[in-house]
Design an enzyme around this catalytic site. Structure first.
Site, PDB file in Angstrom:
ATOM      1  N   GLY A  65      45.275  21.745 -33.599  1.00 46.11           N
ATOM      2  CA  GLY A  65      44.292  22.634 -32.978  1.00 46.11           C
ATOM      3  C   GLY A  65      44.930  23.805 -32.258  1.00 46.11           C
ATOM      4  O   GLY A  65      44.308  24.859 -32.099  1.00 46.11           O
TER       5      GLY A  65
ATOM      6  N   GLU B 235      45.544  26.290 -34.922  1.00 47.99           N
ATOM      7  CA  GLU B 235      44.221  26.796 -35.328  1.00 47.99           C
ATOM      8  C   GLU B 235      43.652  27.756 -34.283  1.00 47.99           C
ATOM      9  O   GLU B 235      43.042  28.765 -34.615  1.00 47.99           O
ATOM     10  CB  GLU B 235      43.283  25.609 -35.561  1.00 47.99           C
ATOM     11  CG  GLU B 235      43.692  24.795 -36.789  1.00 47.99           C
ATOM     12  CD  GLU B 235      42.999  23.437 -36.876  1.00 47.99           C
ATOM     13  OE1 GLU B 235      42.941  22.719 -35.850  1.00 47.99           O
ATOM     14  OE2 GLU B 235      42.487  23.089 -37.960  1.00 47.99           O
TER      15      GLU B 235
ATOM     16  N   ALA C  79      44.785  19.205 -30.465  1.00 46.02           N
ATOM     17  CA  ALA C  79      43.703  18.562 -29.727  1.00 46.02           C
ATOM     18  C   ALA C  79      44.260  17.305 -29.067  1.00 46.02           C
ATOM     19  O   ALA C  79      45.285  16.769 -29.499  1.00 46.02           O
ATOM     20  CB  ALA C  79      42.556  18.220 -30.665  1.00 46.02           C
TER      21      ALA C  79
ATOM     22  N   GLU D 147      48.162  17.013 -38.618  1.00 42.55           N
ATOM     23  CA  GLU D 147      47.081  16.020 -38.541  1.00 42.55           C
ATOM     24  C   GLU D 147      47.221  14.903 -39.568  1.00 42.55           C
ATOM     25  O   GLU D 147      46.832  13.768 -39.319  1.00 42.55           O
ATOM     26  CB  GLU D 147      45.713  16.711 -38.729  1.00 42.55           C
ATOM     27  CG  GLU D 147      45.274  17.604 -37.576  1.00 42.55           C
ATOM     28  CD  GLU D 147      45.750  19.044 -37.692  1.00 42.55           C
ATOM     29  OE1 GLU D 147      46.712  19.316 -38.468  1.00 42.55           O
ATOM     30  OE2 GLU D 147      45.170  19.912 -37.031  1.00 42.55           O
TER      31      GLU D 147
HETATM   32  N1  DAK Z   1      47.508  15.180 -27.372  1.00 46.36           N
HETATM   33  C1  DAK Z   1      47.746  14.447 -26.260  1.00 46.36           C
HETATM   34  N2  DAK Z   1      48.960  14.385 -25.663  1.00 46.36           N
HETATM   35  C2  DAK Z   1      49.959  15.084 -26.206  1.00 46.36           C
HETATM   36  C3  DAK Z   1      49.792  15.864 -27.362  1.00 46.36           C
HETATM   37  C4  DAK Z   1      48.491  15.885 -27.953  1.00 46.36           C
HETATM   38  N3  DAK Z   1      48.210  16.640 -29.047  1.00 46.36           N
HETATM   39  N4  DAK Z   1      50.976  16.439 -27.653  1.00 46.36           N
HETATM   40  C5  DAK Z   1      51.841  16.017 -26.716  1.00 46.36           C
HETATM   41  N5  DAK Z   1      51.246  15.220 -25.844  1.00 46.36           N
HETATM   42  C6  DAK Z   1      51.820  14.567 -24.663  1.00 46.36           C
HETATM   43  C7  DAK Z   1      52.768  13.441 -25.043  1.00 46.36           C
HETATM   44  O1  DAK Z   1      52.047  12.247 -25.278  1.00 46.36           O
HETATM   45  C8  DAK Z   1      53.640  13.355 -23.809  1.00 46.36           C
HETATM   46  O2  DAK Z   1      52.925  12.681 -22.804  1.00 46.36           O
HETATM   47  P1  DAK Z   1      53.680  11.569 -21.874  1.00 46.36           P
HETATM   48  O3  DAK Z   1      54.283  10.596 -22.810  1.00 46.36           O
HETATM   49  O4  DAK Z   1      54.696  12.385 -21.114  1.00 46.36           O
HETATM   50  O5  DAK Z   1      52.591  11.023 -20.998  1.00 46.36           O
HETATM   51  C9  DAK Z   1      53.765  14.798 -23.370  1.00 46.36           C
HETATM   52  O6  DAK Z   1      52.669  15.492 -23.977  1.00 46.36           O
HETATM   53  C10 DAK Z   1      55.046  15.458 -23.835  1.00 46.36           C
HETATM   54  O7  DAK Z   1      55.145  15.252 -25.233  1.00 46.36           O
HETATM   55  P2  DAK Z   1      56.438  14.577 -25.927  1.00 46.36           P
HETATM   56  O8  DAK Z   1      57.129  13.659 -24.989  1.00 46.36           O
HETATM   57  O9  DAK Z   1      55.997  14.032 -27.220  1.00 46.36           O
HETATM   58  O10 DAK Z   1      57.349  15.862 -26.120  1.00 46.36           O
HETATM   59  P3  DAK Z   1      58.419  16.150 -27.253  1.00 46.36           P
HETATM   60  O11 DAK Z   1      59.077  17.424 -26.852  1.00 46.36           O
HETATM   61  O12 DAK Z   1      59.270  14.946 -27.510  1.00 46.36           O
HETATM   62  O13 DAK Z   1      57.574  16.377 -28.587  1.00 46.36           O
HETATM   63  C11 DAK Z   1      55.758  17.352 -29.905  1.00 46.36           C
HETATM   64  C12 DAK Z   1      56.718  17.485 -28.691  1.00 46.36           C
HETATM   65  C13 DAK Z   1      54.785  18.525 -29.842  1.00 46.36           C
HETATM   66  C14 DAK Z   1      56.548  17.426 -31.210  1.00 46.36           C
HETATM   67  C15 DAK Z   1      55.009  15.985 -29.828  1.00 46.36           C
HETATM   68  O14 DAK Z   1      54.444  15.863 -28.517  1.00 46.36           O
HETATM   69  C16 DAK Z   1      53.913  15.851 -30.830  1.00 46.36           C
HETATM   70  O15 DAK Z   1      54.148  15.575 -31.991  1.00 46.36           O
HETATM   71  N6  DAK Z   1      52.655  16.017 -30.353  1.00 46.36           N
HETATM   72  C17 DAK Z   1      51.478  15.820 -31.193  1.00 46.36           C
HETATM   73  C18 DAK Z   1      51.279  16.978 -32.144  1.00 46.36           C
HETATM   74  C19 DAK Z   1      50.071  16.759 -33.025  1.00 46.36           C
HETATM   75  O16 DAK Z   1      50.007  15.790 -33.808  1.00 46.36           O
HETATM   76  N7  DAK Z   1      49.089  17.651 -32.934  1.00 46.36           N
HETATM   77  C20 DAK Z   1      47.874  17.562 -33.748  1.00 46.36           C
HETATM   78  C21 DAK Z   1      46.800  16.795 -32.984  1.00 46.36           C
HETATM   79  S1  DAK Z   1      45.292  16.620 -33.932  1.00 46.36           S
HETATM   80  C22 DAK Z   1      38.322  20.316 -34.241  1.00 46.36           C
HETATM   81  C23 DAK Z   1      39.121  20.983 -33.336  1.00 46.36           C
HETATM   82  C24 DAK Z   1      40.466  20.673 -33.236  1.00 46.36           C
HETATM   83  C25 DAK Z   1      41.047  19.657 -33.994  1.00 46.36           C
HETATM   84  C26 DAK Z   1      40.229  19.009 -34.885  1.00 46.36           C
HETATM   85  C27 DAK Z   1      38.868  19.306 -35.019  1.00 46.36           C
HETATM   86  N8  DAK Z   1      36.924  20.650 -34.330  1.00 46.36           N
HETATM   87  C28 DAK Z   1      36.380  21.790 -33.648  1.00 46.36           C
HETATM   88  C29 DAK Z   1      36.064  19.898 -35.240  1.00 46.36           C
HETATM   89  C30 DAK Z   1      42.465  19.385 -33.809  1.00 46.36           C
HETATM   90  C31 DAK Z   1      43.106  18.233 -34.086  1.00 46.36           C
HETATM   91  C32 DAK Z   1      44.517  18.124 -33.675  1.00 46.36           C
HETATM   92  O17 DAK Z   1      45.114  19.037 -33.159  1.00 46.36           O
END
Ligand code: DAK
Length: 258
Positions: A109, A112, A65, A132
């Site tokens: 997400g 998921e 997300a 998360e």
């Molecule tokens: N959200 C926003 N931006 C994101 C992102 C995300 N999840 N993942 C990556 N990006 C963005 C980065 O900020 C970066 O943007 P700029 O800096 O270029 O502006 C760009 O995408 C490229 O990412 P990286 O530079 O970080 O690329 P790398 O190859 O170095 O790293 C990575 C890739 C996937 C390991 C890293 O980007 C990362 O760790 N991303 C976050 C992963 C994460 O924590 N995901 C979980 C998010 S929480 C629900 C529904 C859904 C959810 C909850 C409730 N309901 C229906 C109730 C879900 C929650 C989640 O998913």
């Protein structure tokens, strides 16, 4: 005009949905999910579609997300707006099969969303995780429920509590992934699998999906009865007559999906 984050195409009887938000690795916002839901609903209502494929890019299926969008919200904001509820929740009621074709990151997400599909075909570079916990939250879109059902408690706890990623081979061994293919084969493999499904009798396909999903939600006794009743019901279809007659006559069936 609103920006489009989901590309929608058809390939024969297969609907192809491609997440298209490359700047943020297909991070899932409400807009993305709204567009995805609307496209899936259109395929659900289209008699010419028998199965769907959901994919992303070769770098990311979806990295979760949208963290930037969530970062500033308070409890009251998310609770009152039912943030990430609505169409996210409605997606799981899709009756036609959806194959997730996953390359690159499927995190949070994104993992998921892939698990909510009926099965996952993954490329060799796919990586799965529920990170998360590293953001100070927990999975909120089925990760704590669907992941243990797919991979068992030990591995689900490991992934959810440490936030580590698993590679595609670990994911396949654990039962999360149905098939592993080279990155360049991914879309063709998923489209071929979907075309095979779409060539079967659609009522039988939908009942089969419903019965398998039922196994996660009811007792064995109830699920077996549900399966048997659906099996009985299929004898009311023209496709059952055609399918069995074609076998007897040693020819391919010509299903009419009724
Ligand atoms: N959200 C926003 N931006 C994101 C992102 C995300 N999840 N993942 C990556 N990006 C963005 C980065 O900020 C970066 O943007 P700029 O800096 O270029 O502006 C760009 O995408 C490229 O990412 P990286 O530079 O970080 O690329 P790398 O190859 O170095 O790293 C990575 C890739 C996937 C390991 C890293 O980007 C990362 O760790 N991303 C976050 C992963 C994460 O924590 N995901 C979980 C998010 S929480 C629900 C529904 C859904 C959810 C909850 C409730 N309901 C229906 C109730 C879900 C929650 C989640 O998913």
């Amino acid at each position: 005009m609103n920006e489009s984050f989901v590309k929608v195409e058809t390939r024969g009887r297969v609907g192809l949905l491609t997440l298209d938000r490359p700047q943020v690795l297909n991070a899932l916002s409400n807009e993305v999910i709204d567009q995805l839901y609307d496209a899936i609903q259109a395929f659900e209502g289209d008699d010419n579609i028998g199965a769907m494929v959901l994919t992303g890019s070769s770098k990311a299926f979806a990295a979760g997300a949208d963290i930037s969008a969530m970062a500033g919200w308070s409890y009251m904001d998310v609770y009152k707006a039912d943030y990430l509820g609505g169409k996210w929740e409605d997606l799981r009621r899709t009756r036609k099969p959806i194959i997730a074709a996953v390359a690159g990151y499927a995190l949070g997400g994104g993992c998921e969303l892939a698990m909510q599909c009926d099965f996952i075909i993954a490329a060799e570079n796919a990586r799965f995780g529920q990170p998360e916990i590293k953001l100070g939250v927990i999975p909120g879109y089925g990760g704590t429920q669907r992941l243990p059902r797919a991979v068992g408690k030990a591995k689900a706890m490991d992934l959810v509590l440490t936030g580590r990623m698993m590679d595609v081979h670990e994911a396949e061994r654990a039962g999360l992934v149905a098939r592993i293919v080279p990155v360049e084969r991914l879309l063709d493999e998923a489209l071929e699998a979907a075309a095979t499904i779409a060539s079967m009798s659609l009522p039988a396909v939908m009942m089969a999906k419903e019965c398998v999903n039922r196994s996660f939600e009811a007792t064995l006794d109830e699920s077996l009865l549900f399966e048997r009743r659906n099996f009985h019901a299929l004898f009311a279809t023209e496709d059952q007559k055609e399918g069995m007659q074609a076998f007897v006559e040693k020819r391919q069936p010509d299903f009419k999906h009724r």
